[in-house]
Design a protein around this motif. Structure first.
Motif, short mmCIF file in Angstrom:
data_model
loop_
_atom_site.label_atom_id
_atom_site.label_comp_id
_atom_site.label_asym_id
_atom_site.label_seq_id
_atom_site.Cartn_x
_atom_site.Cartn_y
_atom_site.Cartn_z
N ILE A 108 0.86 -1.18 0.00
CA ILE A 108 0.00 0.00 0.00
C ILE A 108 0.90 1.23 0.00
O ILE A 108 1.63 1.47 0.95
N ILE A 109 0.84 1.97 -1.08
CA ILE A 109 1.61 3.21 -1.22
C ILE A 109 0.80 4.33 -0.59
O ILE A 109 -0.36 4.53 -0.92
N GLY A 110 1.42 5.06 0.31
CA GLY A 110 0.72 6.12 1.03
C GLY A 110 -0.09 5.56 2.19
O GLY A 110 -1.17 6.05 2.52
N ALA A 111 0.44 4.52 2.83
CA ALA A 111 -0.29 3.78 3.86
C ALA A 111 -0.59 4.56 5.13
O ALA A 111 -1.41 4.12 5.93
N THR A 112 0.03 5.71 5.34
CA THR A 112 -0.23 6.47 6.55
C THR A 112 -1.19 7.63 6.32
O THR A 112 -1.56 8.31 7.27
N GLY A 113 -1.60 7.84 5.10
CA GLY A 113 -2.53 8.93 4.79
C GLY A 113 -3.97 8.56 5.11
O GLY A 113 -4.26 7.46 5.60
N PRO A 155 6.79 5.94 7.75
CA PRO A 155 5.90 4.88 8.23
C PRO A 155 6.12 4.52 9.70
O PRO A 155 5.62 3.50 10.16
N SER A 156 6.84 5.35 10.45
CA SER A 156 7.21 5.00 11.83
C SER A 156 6.00 4.74 12.72
O SER A 156 6.09 3.97 13.67
N THR A 157 4.87 5.35 12.42
CA THR A 157 3.67 5.14 13.25
C THR A 157 3.11 3.73 13.09
O THR A 157 2.28 3.31 13.89
N LEU A 158 3.57 3.01 12.07
CA LEU A 158 3.05 1.67 11.80
C LEU A 158 3.98 0.56 12.29
O LEU A 158 3.62 -0.61 12.22
#
Length: 88
Positions: free
Chosen positions: A6-11, A35-38
């Protein structure tokens, strides 16, 4: 169970795609600038990546069963993502 990138997985949209993929039991490669939040989530591998780096994007999505993009094409050309994904 599929391997999904998934590209842009934190948006906003990408995070919803991520949650749905995990709910369905898929393994997810979460691609984002930060992506650190994931990190540490079960079923999620994180990858910090500038998607305009076509070689890096191609290498990251190689071997995935599916690639979903939640990137904003208002700030980039669609072929910047589509072509590396096709080559992978």
């Amino acid at each position: 169970m599929s391997k999904i990138a998934i590209i842009g997985a934190t948006g906003r949209a990408g995070s919803q795609l991520l949650e749905e993929a995990l709910r369905r039991g898929h393994r997810v490669l979460a691609i984002a600038r930060d992506p650190s939040t994931l990190e540490g989530r079960e079923g999620v591998t994180v990858k910090s990546l500038d998607v305009t780096d076509s070689a890096a994007l191609q290498a990251a999505v190689a071997g995935m069963d599916a690639v979903l993009s939640a990137a904003h094409f208002s700030t980039m050309q669609p072929h910047a993502i589509i072509e590396p994904v096709k080559r992978a």
